[in-house]
Scaffold this motif. Structure first.
Motif, PDB file in Angstrom:
ATOM      1  N   GLY A  25       0.819  -1.216   0.000  1.00  0.00           N
ATOM      2  CA  GLY A  25       0.000   0.000   0.000  1.00  0.00           C
ATOM      3  C   GLY A  25       0.850   1.263   0.000  1.00  0.00           C
ATOM      4  O   GLY A  25       0.578   2.207  -0.730  1.00  0.00           O
ATOM      5  N   GLN A  26       1.902   1.267   0.801  1.00  0.00           N
ATOM      6  CA  GLN A  26       2.759   2.451   0.859  1.00  0.00           C
ATOM      7  C   GLN A  26       3.432   2.697  -0.483  1.00  0.00           C
ATOM      8  O   GLN A  26       3.569   3.824  -0.939  1.00  0.00           O
ATOM      9  N   LEU A  28       2.234   1.866  -3.343  1.00  0.00           N
ATOM     10  CA  LEU A  28       1.223   2.402  -4.265  1.00  0.00           C
ATOM     11  C   LEU A  28       1.071   3.896  -4.047  1.00  0.00           C
ATOM     12  O   LEU A  28       0.999   4.678  -5.004  1.00  0.00           O
ATOM     13  N   ALA A  29       1.055   4.290  -2.790  1.00  0.00           N
ATOM     14  CA  ALA A  29       0.943   5.721  -2.489  1.00  0.00           C
ATOM     15  C   ALA A  29       2.139   6.477  -3.063  1.00  0.00           C
ATOM     16  O   ALA A  29       1.986   7.534  -3.667  1.00  0.00           O
TER      17      ALA A  29
END
Lengths: 246, 428, 775
Positions: A25-26, A28-29
């Protein structure tokens, strides 16, 4: 403005697009801090008119796909082939060994007359392509590295040596030593020899190196007990479209 | 005169390419059509003449999301045809690997493909700003599934080490134990997922139809069992053709299927309806919390059934890993003898029941193949659902009708590029 | 501390006196001599421990001095200093026993350290103090376990040693995998296969891993780099002697000069438990390479004698290990006999032998450089790299920058690379200096049989036979190649340094420098002026180069374009041709980049002084040559007539216009220009640069010519200069190759046995006559 990036798919299994975003997720951010994904049909309803980078997955196997692909080329600054189907034609080209009528009849029987298909081909057969990300599926790290290099202003480069180099770096026992055959010696590295490390052999999904010594490879395979026909069958799975299978 | 003209070209947030067409004049529905302009892949032709050692490798490439399902069905078909037995160790490893796929596919669908509609956004990307923890959790759980597949098969998309007779590589036991711990720790995240989906208002729509799924007496079936139908009894998988009854439709590259009624449904809701008694405890709890009760006839609830299944496979994976850690794993030798023959492999892919049917000669070369894909089996049902739904919502705005239909298609979680056939439903 | 006396011999007073001062301050007694004759007189009359001698002396040369000293006073350690090293002089000096050589100019520290090391290295027969011995020993045990002695132990005792190692470190031993043997992490003694013949991959990969981080990077407006070193405590358990010899070679390569911090850290944390090979693999030929047995390079060396093991102690830590965990005892007569018998039997089992003694290999290879064998044999080569990847004596590497997704941090990593891969010798501009398979195949064999031996004094191939197994077309074995062209040569050994070497921690870490000024020269070339952030001058000589780092993008070798006489800043003129140069071209003034160096030998000022100079620059060859031109103009009185020729492809591609104008104006410089293709703006000479030469008046006896330009230019200009009567020694050139480290390790810049970054980039034509790959 951040680079406007889009993903498109043609005749494919869509595995490469999915693997492209197989990240934390990080990450992707972080990625979305650096690029805008303006079109990606499989996960988004957004659409755009112009793209800085268009990733294209899949090969071309219908007339209607040719125009769609050309349209994308016109609206994109960079077109990057994503995965073996777009890069070298991939598995889809296996059907090219049958006449199209024969193939349709096998699948649809008498109703074959309702369907149309043309011999499958990589996208570079239809439009000029700027870069390639090989593999079936792609190696997510290689995909991300290409994006990072483009963001840094570097020219992305693929390794120009065979899979054997990475196989040895990984500490594998050579497939030939195990009594099986492998296409690694003429196939482009960049996958970290993942298939051999998992106990199998190289099927050639990343395409040939720039200057493969095919005669030597055929000699080697013959030395280990394969006939020319068997060797060609092995190459055909991914490399039908290249000169190899001829 | 009011006109409704909906023409959705290449529905977004589904796997593969599909079109929706609706035409209505003055409140009278003229045509509603579900169309799938997917190129014929012609896999059954690609398999011909290949040695069995290559068949799983090719079969996997039918689909990028459910490559493990295709691989498993392919291997089971080959093993049945060639007469190759598999050990209990292989069975356990395959089930665990399959769980990775169910998990990842359902999470992708629920969080990334379906949820945006419920939160009013176009994709999961804007949610990074507004619902960051939801996205991070989704990616984390997906990563867990990927890690499990990496450990067992070398890679999730197009698994590498699954071979006829077993595996060419065995998982590292230490890493497997660490994975089990990660699952245990993630049970909270699964709970949070259930909580998220509790808050979603699922559209209210019902249509009675036939439900078909695998049924196994010993467990909630994914890779074993016989064919069960909500209308009829049990049919052995070798007789699958009598159930699927594929037929071609003019101007459509998709074959349709039907059994006892005009159409039938496969997938998570079908599995739930038929096998919900066999869900593990946490999943049963989740189904209650989510208000999912059998028999459920609302296709929009397929997504909810998928959420229930993710909880089930999480719990199941922990149990399977514990069994593997207890028994340990040991290398097995490759199959010695094969014979010619025909075999059927049937699994419950994330989207529903999947059949691979192979015939081999005595040299292990494939001579004939047939594959029936879950989404194929749903196309007809989608069509019928639309036909039933649209008249009831014709009074809404075009945008609302379109969204409702897109959400209906998305609810089925179609995997269209798997369809070696094309559903060209063009209503005019 | 015993006072040591050092004799310093150099004809230059400055050099002589500075060295004398440094060493006196360091506590040595120093005497000096101006000529070789004086030196030998002093040597005859007094006692010296160390001799530091310049190679270039009037009268008796440095080499002659070494010869004499070796004959008459062989215990004196000799160190050579020179401004012009060449492969031949290095080899010669080594053969005459020189311990090392230092390139002028060198820092006082380097010399002092070298002398320290030389004086304090332990001679082979050193003994170690008595170690604690366990009580209650039923069998008589040695009172002191001394290095170099051999003891007997039982299987159980070896197991105890293993278990003890497992508790404190990572143990990497030989296990079975897929029907073959490999080194892998091992926790249980019973998993070990000490009876193995050969492993698929060599144990050297645990000292020099396939991939490792060199630097951690911070990117952005304030780029920074830190060395990144990872060295887990580990033991290599069951290393065969040929692999031990390979490790000794890597020690020499990575530690003797430009000590590599990553390697040293790993090496220091590695315990080596060797074992004699009693079951050689069918393709091995270690006895022919002198590597089937070893007396050094291990902590303990085992031999399986059936009833137990013989253990030879190779170091203090090995002694301690043995004493702490075993009741090692003096071997009985039958054990000693069994030991000898087993080793003799093992040697007979080798199936491959060299038909020629290995000392003769270098000359043999040299004499057969042009044989058709190389092309014929390499026809079936797949350029797959398997041979180099399984080789214990291969150590070439690539260096790449990798960055995080947020582009804020990164790593500079190194990965194995090798001369057999197609693009190994390719530069950013596109030229591949070893394009044909035949040339790559030949180069590898020459490395194994000649270049490594001549450079490092140790065999370049240890005869393990791994490449022969790994090579699919079966063409890789050096034994086959050597035998195929059998003849004779000589080899020598060198010294070991493990404990005493200080690592150059910042070997790969760039120093920050600020971009002061950018000047556009042409459409694709710019001139950048830099200042090191710590305020110091670069301290370079004309002709040297630096490695410039743009963190996250990479590093590139660029010649310095300005003379050191022009202040503390330095200038690099750069063409935009690859990733790093493109990024450089996008920088604005004030940006920070990284600099390593200066590297390379620079132009030989000493042989240019007082001579007439003919300086010829073709295109961007002017970039490095400008540093010399400026230097010469700044010290104008030290040179005779100065003629400068510059050729550009077109008037738009002329460089440094105002500087060129100033050269025209000077009356102490004769300056001529030409362009290949003219246009309306040009009214000067039109034609290739060779068209300028016939008109130039040249007194051949006292002229030196320096040429820099594209490869194609050299041949033709040299032709013209020969017509003017210049000898090979009077023609000086600067060559370009791919470079990744600048410190003679990564292997990319090799021309035959020479490293362009070490012995070059400046070479005289005389030197290049011996380097077949050069022009």
């Amino acid at each position: 403005m951040k680079p406007q990036v889009a993903f498109f798919d043609f005749t494919c299994c869509e595995g490469c697009q999915l693997d492209a975003l197989n990240i934390e997720g990080q990450d992707l951010a972080d990625l979305l801090d650096s690029i805008d994904i303006v079109e990606f049909r499989e996960v988004s309803t957004a659409k755009a008119e112009h793209y800085d980078i268009a990733f294209v997955e899949g090969s071309v196997s219908r007339e209607s796909e040719i125009d769609r692909l050309k349209d994308i080329r016109n609206r994109a600054d960079l077109v990057i082939a994503l995965g073996a189907c777009a890069h070298i034609g991939g598995i889809n080209c296996l059907k090219n060994h049958f006449s199209m009528d024969e193939a349709l009849t096998i699948v649809y029987g008498d109703d074959a007359k309702y369907y149309d298909t043309i011999p499958a081909r990589p996208i570079h057969a239809v439009i000029p392509v700027d870069f390639n990300i090989p593999g079936c599926p792609i190696n997510t790290a290689e995909f991300l590295r290409t994006i990072k290099e483009l963001l840094l202003g570097k020219t992305p480069e693929l390794p120009n040596h065979p899979v054997c180099v990475e196989c040895k770096m990984a500490g594998n026992v050579c497939v030939f030593e195990r009594g099986e055959t492998c296409l690694g010696p003429v196939i482009r590295a960049g996958c970290n020899a993942i298939c051999v490390t998992a106990g199998r052999h190289c099927w050639g999904c990343r395409g040939l190196v720039d200057d493969p010594n095919l005669d030597a490879q055929k000699d080697v395979l013959a030395k280990y007990g394969l006939t020319v026909e068997e060797i060609v069958e092995k190459f055909k799975i991914y490399n039908t479209y290249s000169e190899v299978a001829k | 005169m009011s006109l409704v003209n909906i023409n959705v070209h290449h529905v977004t947030r589904v796997e593969g390419h599909g079109n929706i067409l609706v035409n209505a004049t003055d409140g009278r529905l003229e045509e509603v059509r579900w169309e799938v302009p997917e190129s014929p892949r012609l896999f059954e032709a690609m398999f011909r003449g290949r040695h069995y050692d290559d068949v799983q490798h090719i079969a996997s490439r039918i689909c990028g999301i459910c490559s493990i399902a295709h691989s498993t069905a392919s291997l089971q078909a080959s093993e049945a045809a060639l007469g190759v037995p598999v050990s209990q160790q292989t069975r356990l490893l395959r089930k665990l690997l399959f769980n990775a796929e169910i998990l990842e596919s359902h999470l992708l669908h629920a969080y990334c493909l379906a949820v945006p509609d419920f939160l009013g956004v176009g994709s999961v990307f804007p949610l990074l700003d507004t619902h960051r923890d939801v996205v991070v959790r989704a990616m984390k759980l997906k990563r867990l599934a990927y890690c499990m597949a990496d450990l067992l098969a070398g890679r999730k998309t197009h698994p590498i080490s699954c071979i006829v007779g077993g595996f060419s590589m065995l998982p590292d036991m230490e890493k497997l134990a660490m994975l089990r711990d990660a699952f245990v720790e993630a049970l909270d995240d699964f709970k949070a997922t259930v909580d998220l989906f509790k808050m979603i208002t699922v559209p209210d729509f019902e249509r009675e139809t036939e439900y078909i799924a695998l049924k196994d007496p010993d467990e909630y079936a994914f890779v074993s069992g016989d064919i069960a139908s909500s209308d009829a009894g049990i049919v052995p998988i070798d007789d699958y053709l009598s159930v699927t009854n594929e037929f071609c439709v003019p101007h459509s590259t998709a074959k349709y299927t039907k059994n006892k009624r005009e159409s039938y449904q496969v997938g998570a809701l079908a599995r739930f309806n038929l096998n919900h008694e066999q869900l593990l405890p946490l999943a049963k709890e989740a189904s209650i919390e989510l208000g999912l009760k059998a028999p459920c006839q609302n296709p929009y609830m397929i997504t909810i059934a998928q959420v229930v299944e993710t909880v089930h496979v999480a719990e199941d994976s922990i149990q399977l890993i514990n069994r593997l850690l207890d028994s340990g794993v040991s290398p097995e030798s490759e199959p010695r003898e094969i014979h010619e023959g025909r075999g059927i492999g049937a699994v419950e892919a994330p989207r529903g029941i999947l059949f691979h049917d192979y015939t081999y000669d005595e040299n292990g070369i494939l001579t004939h193949a047939n594959c029936v894909i879950p989404t194929n089996q749903n196309h007809n049902n989608i069509q019928k659902d639309m036909e039933a739904l649209v008249p009831t919502i014709l009074d809404r705005s075009e945008d609302e009708i379109r969204l409702a239909l897109e959400m209906l298609v998305r609810a089925y979680d179609p995997c269209i590029s798997c369809s070696t056939h094309l559903l060209q439903v063009r209503f005019t | 501390m015993q006072e040591h006396s050092v004799l310093v011999v150099d004809d230059e007073p400055i050099v002589r006196e500075s060295i004398r001062d440094w060493l006196t301050e360091a506590g040595y007694q120093v005497a000096t001599a101006e000529t070789g004759e004086q030196a030998l007189q002093l040597v005859a009359s007094r006692d010296f421990s160390v001799l530091v001698v310049d190679l270039r002396l009037p009268g008796k040369t440095g080499i002659k001095v070494l010869e004499a000293v070796k004959a008459e006073r062989p215990w004196i350690r000799t160190i050579v200093i020179t401004a012009y090293p060449s492969a031949e002089t290095v080899q010669e000096a080594r053969q005459l026993g020189a311990v090392d050589y230092l390139l002028k100019p060198f820092a006082p520290d380097n010399l002092e350290r070298l002398i320290d090391d030389t004086l304090s290295s332990i001679p082979p027969e050193a003994t170690v103090t008595t170690v604690e011995v366990p009580e209650a020993a039923p069998i008589p045990i040695a009172e002191a376990i001394e290095v170099k002695q051999t003891f007997a132990i039982d299987d159980i005792e070896l197991r105890a040693v293993f278990d003890a190692l497992v508790e404190t470190m990572d143990v990497i031993g030989v296990v079975e995998k897929d029907g073959h043997f490999v080194f892998d992490h091992v926790k249980h003694f019973d998993d070990l296969r000490l009876d193995y013949d050969v492993t698929v991959h060599p144990p050297t990969r645990y000292l020099f891993p396939a991939r490792e981080s060199l630097l951690k990077l911070r990117l952005g407006d304030e780029p920074a780099a830190q060395p990144s070193i990872s060295a887990p405590a580990q033991a290599l358990f069951g290393v065969h002697p040929y692999d031990i010899k390979a490790i000794e070679l890597l020690d020499e390569v990575f530690m003797a000069t430009h000590s590599d911090p990553n390697y040293i850290a790993r090496r220091r944390n590695t315990t080596i438990i060797g074992i004699d090979c009693l079951n050689p693999s069918p393709t091995a030929f270690a006895p022919s390479m002198g590597t089937h047995q070893t007396e050094s390079g291990f902590d303990l060396l085992l031999t399986d004698i059936g009833s137990g093991f013989m253990v030879c102690v190779g170091s203090e830590s090995g002694a301690k290990l043995l004493a702490t965990h075993t009741a090692a005892r003096e071997p009985s007569d039958s054990e000693i006999a069994a030991h000898r018998t087993r080793l003799e039997k093992a040697q007979l089992k080798y199936q491959v032998r060299l038909d020629v003694s290995r000392e003769r290999l270098p000359k043999l290879l040299e004499d057969h450089y042009d044989d058709e064998y190389w092309g014929e044999r390499s026809k079936t080569c797949l350029s797959c790299g398997s041979c180099i990847m399984v080789c214990p004596t291969c150590f070439c590497f690539d260096v790449k920058d990798e960055v995080s997704l947020d582009l804020k941090t990164g790593e500079r990593i190194r990965e194995w690379d090798g001369c057999m891969l197609t693009d190994f010798a390719k530069v950013a501009g596109g030229e591949n200096f070893r394009l044909s398979k035949a040339s790559r195949f030949r180069h590898r064999i020459f490395r194994k049989g000649k270049y490594v031996l001549e450079r490092y004094g140790m065999v370049g191939c240890v005869g393990c036979g791994r490449c022969a197994i790994a090579c699919l077309p079966d063409i890789a074995s050096p034994a086959e190649a050597f035998n195929a062209i059998a003849q004779e040569a000589k080899a020598k050994a060198a010294r070991r340094l493990i404990g005493k070497v200080a690592s150059e921690d910042k070997l790969y870490t760039p120093r920050p420098a600020k971009l002061i000024r950018v000047e556009e020269l042409t459409a694709s070339e710019k001139m950048f002026e830099f200042a090191l952030e710590d305020g110091s001058a670069l301290g370079h000589h004309p002709g040297q180069f630096v490695e410039i780092s743009i963190l996250g993008i990479g590093e590139a070798p660029i010649s310095v374009s300005s003379s050191p006489t022009r202040g503390d800043t330095f200038q690099l003129a750069v063409r935009n041709v690859g990733n790093v140069t493109r990024a450089l071209h996008n920088l604005t003034e004030g940006a920070t980049i990284g600099i390593r160096g200066p590297f390379g030998n620079g132009f030989p000022i000493e042989s240019l002084e007082w001579k007439d100079l003919l300086l010829v620059a073709g295109g961007i060859g002017l970039f490095p040559l400008r540093s010399l031109i400026q230097y010469v103009l700044d010290r104008r009185d030290a040179f005779g007539r100065v003629t400068v020729l510059f050729g550009a492809r077109s008037p738009q591609e002329r460089l440094f216009l105002s500087e060129l104008a100033s050269w025209y104006e000077r009356d102490d410089v004769e300056f001529h220009e030409t362009v290949d293709n003219s246009d309306a703006t040009w009214d000067g000479n039109v034609g290739v640069i060779t068209t300028l030469i016939p008109e130039i008046g040249v007194s051949p006896a006292k002229t030196m010519s320096v040429i820099v330009g594209p490869p194609i230019m050299y041949r033709f200009v040299i032709g013209e200069l020969k017509k003017k009567g210049l000898a090979d020694e009077q023609i000086i050139m600067s060559l370009e190759r791919q470079m990744k480290c600048g410190v003679g390790k990564c292997g990319h810049c090799q021309i035959n046995g020479t490293y362009v970054c070490q012995e070059g980039p400046v070479f005289s034509l005389a030197e290049l006559r011996n380097l077949r790959e050069a022009v």
